[in-house]
Design a protein around this motif. Structure first.
Motif, PDB file in Angstrom:
ATOM      1  N   LEU A   1      16.740  -1.750 -18.322  1.00  0.00           N
ATOM      2  CA  LEU A   1      18.042  -2.152 -17.775  1.00  0.00           C
ATOM      3  C   LEU A   1      18.495  -1.178 -16.696  1.00  0.00           C
ATOM      4  CD1 LEU A   1      20.274  -3.324 -20.742  1.00  0.00           C
ATOM      5  CD2 LEU A   1      19.706  -4.592 -18.685  1.00  0.00           C
ATOM      6  N   MET A   2      18.360   0.119 -17.005  1.00  0.00           N
ATOM      7  CA  MET A   2      18.809   1.117 -16.045  1.00  0.00           C
ATOM      8  C   MET A   2      17.997   1.039 -14.762  1.00  0.00           C
ATOM      9  SD  MET A   2      19.767   4.479 -18.241  1.00  0.00           S
ATOM     10  CE  MET A   2      18.307   4.545 -19.219  1.00  0.00           C
ATOM     11  N   SER A   3      16.699   0.724 -14.880  1.00  0.00           N
ATOM     12  CA  SER A   3      15.865   0.642 -13.682  1.00  0.00           C
ATOM     13  C   SER A   3      16.193  -0.604 -12.887  1.00  0.00           C
ATOM     14  CB  SER A   3      14.383   0.616 -14.084  1.00  0.00           C
ATOM     15  OG  SER A   3      14.078   1.736 -14.850  1.00  0.00           O
TER      16      SER A   3
ATOM     17  N   GLY B   1      19.653   8.603  -3.718  1.00  0.00           N
ATOM     18  CA  GLY B   1      18.496   8.425  -4.585  1.00  0.00           C
ATOM     19  C   GLY B   1      17.214   8.888  -3.928  1.00  0.00           C
ATOM     20  N   HIS B   2      16.128   8.235  -4.305  1.00  0.00           N
ATOM     21  CA  HIS B   2      14.820   8.595  -3.775  1.00  0.00           C
ATOM     22  C   HIS B   2      14.608   7.937  -2.426  1.00  0.00           C
ATOM     23  CE1 HIS B   2      10.375   8.441  -3.446  1.00  0.00           C
ATOM     24  NE2 HIS B   2      10.472   9.633  -4.023  1.00  0.00           N
TER      25      HIS B   2
ATOM     26  N   TRP C   1       1.951  10.138 -12.202  1.00  0.00           N
ATOM     27  CA  TRP C   1       2.146  10.842 -10.928  1.00  0.00           C
ATOM     28  C   TRP C   1       0.981  10.555  -9.987  1.00  0.00           C
ATOM     29  CZ3 TRP C   1      -0.048  14.162  -7.548  1.00  0.00           C
ATOM     30  CH2 TRP C   1       0.771  14.832  -6.662  1.00  0.00           C
ATOM     31  N   ILE C   2      -0.254  10.644 -10.518  1.00  0.00           N
ATOM     32  CA  ILE C   2      -1.427  10.416  -9.665  1.00  0.00           C
ATOM     33  C   ILE C   2      -1.446   8.967  -9.168  1.00  0.00           C
ATOM     34  CG2 ILE C   2      -3.942  10.305  -9.692  1.00  0.00           C
ATOM     35  CD1 ILE C   2      -3.913  12.687 -11.605  1.00  0.00           C
ATOM     36  N   LEU C   3      -1.133   8.025 -10.071  1.00  0.00           N
ATOM     37  CA  LEU C   3      -1.132   6.613  -9.667  1.00  0.00           C
ATOM     38  C   LEU C   3      -0.048   6.353  -8.614  1.00  0.00           C
ATOM     39  CD1 LEU C   3      -1.664   4.847 -13.114  1.00  0.00           C
ATOM     40  CD2 LEU C   3      -3.323   5.201 -11.287  1.00  0.00           C
ATOM     41  N   ASN C   4       1.100   6.990  -8.774  1.00  0.00           N
ATOM     42  CA  ASN C   4       2.175   6.816  -7.792  1.00  0.00           C
ATOM     43  C   ASN C   4       1.805   7.435  -6.452  1.00  0.00           C
ATOM     44  OD1 ASN C   4       5.032   8.363  -6.817  1.00  0.00           O
ATOM     45  ND2 ASN C   4       5.094   6.161  -7.077  1.00  0.00           N
ATOM     46  N   ASP C   5       1.136   8.571  -6.507  1.00  0.00           N
ATOM     47  CA  ASP C   5       0.746   9.248  -5.268  1.00  0.00           C
ATOM     48  C   ASP C   5      -0.285   8.437  -4.503  1.00  0.00           C
ATOM     49  OD1 ASP C   5       1.164  11.539  -3.649  1.00  0.00           O
ATOM     50  OD2 ASP C   5      -0.839  12.240  -4.191  1.00  0.00           O
TER      51      ASP C   5
ATOM     52  N   THR D   1       7.190   3.334  -6.579  1.00  0.00           N
ATOM     53  CA  THR D   1       8.281   4.196  -7.042  1.00  0.00           C
ATOM     54  C   THR D   1       9.345   3.405  -7.800  1.00  0.00           C
ATOM     55  OG1 THR D   1       7.888   5.621  -5.145  1.00  0.00           O
ATOM     56  CG2 THR D   1       9.984   5.889  -6.286  1.00  0.00           C
ATOM     57  N   ASP D   2       9.588   2.184  -7.378  1.00  0.00           N
ATOM     58  CA  ASP D   2      10.605   1.372  -8.051  1.00  0.00           C
ATOM     59  C   ASP D   2      10.187   1.005  -9.475  1.00  0.00           C
ATOM     60  OD1 ASP D   2      12.137   1.483  -5.815  1.00  0.00           O
ATOM     61  OD2 ASP D   2      11.507  -0.457  -5.027  1.00  0.00           O
ATOM     62  N   ASP D   3       8.904   1.070  -9.774  1.00  0.00           N
ATOM     63  CA  ASP D   3       8.431   0.695 -11.113  1.00  0.00           C
ATOM     64  C   ASP D   3       8.313   1.900 -12.044  1.00  0.00           C
ATOM     65  OD1 ASP D   3       8.220  -1.867 -10.158  1.00  0.00           O
ATOM     66  OD2 ASP D   3       6.131  -1.620  -9.555  1.00  0.00           O
ATOM     67  N   LEU D   4       8.740   3.061 -11.592  1.00  0.00           N
ATOM     68  CA  LEU D   4       8.547   4.259 -12.414  1.00  0.00           C
ATOM     69  C   LEU D   4       9.345   4.188 -13.715  1.00  0.00           C
ATOM     70  CD1 LEU D   4       8.446   7.230  -9.883  1.00  0.00           C
ATOM     71  CD2 LEU D   4       6.585   6.226 -11.183  1.00  0.00           C
ATOM     72  N   GLY D   5      10.537   3.586 -13.676  1.00  0.00           N
ATOM     73  CA  GLY D   5      11.340   3.485 -14.900  1.00  0.00           C
ATOM     74  C   GLY D   5      10.635   2.672 -15.961  1.00  0.00           C
TER      75      GLY D   5
END
Lengths: 429, 59
Positions: free
Chosen positions: A111-113, A393-394, B24-28, B34-38
């Motif tokens: 939800l937060m994301s 943010g990022h 981290w490695i997959l994101n790099d 980055t939007d899917d990190l959560g």
């Protein structure tokens, strides 16, 4: 259900969630906070404040609803979920609460994301809370809901009725009760009624002494059967040392292969984590967790500072009247620090440009009201604020095209090229 | 020979650390955005919990 008489937080109740009951007497909505406060021996107001913060930040709604459904009402041992699904949901199943909490955390973070919730209470706090719970579980070695007997009421109030007894329900003894329970009013005393004369189901006494009536004082005490405590199984020695050596070897190999500092540390962290994961089946490895935290902090630092920071800036420049900004005389590069430029009285030559390229810090640029502004503001992590527009943010980026208060091009213009890795950029007139 | 009791918190912490490094490695490398990190972090926590529970029932 009575309040725990001893003061302070009762952390033992965290491992006995199945005994929590929603309060009937202290409830605002469903009695969840009142019941939790009573079970944990904490002021329910404190629980309500924490719950309010959680609700405002998103995940609290899910936690509250889950607790409402899973916690039975006071005086009952059937939750709403059991009423809905019948006995297919066992409240004492060891996997039930971990699955519920995991689902709540999963949904909350999702939800937060998705909806940009959680600005008040970000996801890392939820993660820390989970780690905290796991530490408590380790101390007790008691799994969620691993109970051998029937529910016996609250921890200090033994249930003296029978499981199938529908007439009396749970009976509670007072907190100062030290001997057998008194007989209910109207019944004959034990002196006039022998046990074999009873016609109803006997009430099981709660003895706190081995021989309260002194019937066996002449008999020698039974030999105590003691079982020697088995030594704790600590696993193999040297597991942690082997993991540390492996981690060091991984770091050395990555460094020798000329990997970036951040990637080198990530490889070390992955090796350490895998070593803890598999080494945990052979011995104790939790003591290596601080090393993992250090590596993670090193990764974060190396992403902001690829090299050792050397340039520190603390610039507060107020341009005097008639001073001129051209394409090259307003350029700043630094690793950490602060740059504050007040150019509100300056004049801008053709091709005037303000360039700031920094690591960690903040940048503030103040411009005259009528100068035309174009350019890019970029903060890899942080906040960009320009002319009442904000990005955060990022990878916060903003492209500027502003003609000023007069709304028409000219007579002066300036190009802003501001970049920070971590921090805030502010442009104002 | 008695079976060694697994160190459940250590196993969970190891799963989180190694999983975080992998993310981290997959994101790099652009595999995980980055939007899917959560969502990825939530999946990692669930996986760590499942592995920890499995390890605790092994002893």
């Amino acid at each position: 259900m009575e309040q725990n008489s001893s003061g302070g937080f009762d952390r033992g109740q965290l491992k006995d969630v199945q005994s929590w009951r929603r309060s009937r007497s202290d409830r605002m909505l469903a009695g969840v906070c009142g019941g939790m406060g009573r079970a944990l021996n904490v002021d329910p107001v404190l629980i309500r404040v924490v719950m309010a913060v959680l609700v405002l930040s998103g995940p609290g709604i899910i936690f509250y609803l889950a607790a409402w459904v899973m916690m039975p009402d006071e005086g009952s041992d059937r939750s709403a979920a059991q009423g809905l699904f019948g006995d297919r949901v066992r409240a004492d199943h060891p996997w039930l609460w971990p699955v519920v909490i995991g689902q709540c955390v999963f949904s909350a973070i999702a939800l937060m994301s998705s909806f940009n919730f959680g600005k008040v209470l970000p996801g890392p706090v939820v993660v820390l809370g989970l780690l905290w719970l796991f530490v408590f579980r380790r101390k007790g070695r008691n799994h969620w809901g691993h109970r051998t007997g029937q529910w016996s009421g609250h921890r200090s109030t033994p249930w003296t009725g029978q499981p199938g007894d529908q007439t009396g329900g749970p009976q509670y003894s007072g907190p100062a009760q030290t001997g057998p329970l008194p007989h209910p009013a109207g019944q004959a005393s034990s002196a006039t009624q022998r046990p074999q004369d009873r016609v109803t189901e006997p009430v099981q006494p709660v003895w706190t002494e081995d021989d309260p009536l002194g019937l066996y004082v002449d008999e020698p005490p039974a030999p105590a059967t003691r079982v020697a405590a088995a030594p704790p199984v600590k696993g193999y020695r040297g597991v942690k040392s082997a993991i540390v050596l492996l981690t060091g070897a991984a770091l050395a190999i990555a460094w020798a292969a000329s990997a970036q500092p951040a990637l080198t540390l990530v490889i070390g962290l992955a090796t350490l984590g895998l070593g803890m994961l598999f080494g945990g089946f052979l011995g104790k490895t939790l003591a290596l967790f601080p090393l993992g935290i250090l590596l993670a902090m090193g990764i974060a630092a190396s992403m902001v500072f690829p090299e050792v920071p050397r340039d520190f800036a603390d610039v507060k420049y107020v341009a005097p009247a008639q001073s001129q900004v051209n394409a090259t005389n307003t350029t700043y590069r630094f690793d950490a620090g602060s740059v504050q430029l007040d150019l509100s009285k300056a004049t801008f030559a053709t091709g005037a440009k303000v360039v700031v390229d920094g690591g960690v810090g903040d940048v503030v640029v103040k411009l005259p009201p009528n100068v035309d502004v174009t350019g890019n503001l970029v903060a890899d992590t942080g906040q960009v604020d320009a002319f009442s527009k904000t990005q955060g943010g990022h990878s916060a980026k903003m492209t500027l095209t502003d003609l000023g208060a007069d709304g028409k091009a000219g007579p002066q213009s300036v190009v802003l090229d501001l970049h920070l890795k971590l921090g805030s950029i502010k442009v104002e007139r | 020979m008695r079976k060694t009791k697994p160190d459940v918190p250590g196993i969970i912490a190891g799963t989180v650390l190694s999983g975080g490094a992998t993310i981290w490695i997959l994101n790099d490398n652009g595999v995980v955005q980055t939007d899917d990190l959560g969502l990825t972090a939530a999946l990692l926590l669930v996986a760590a919990g499942i592995i920890g529970l499995a390890a605790s029932h092994r002893s």
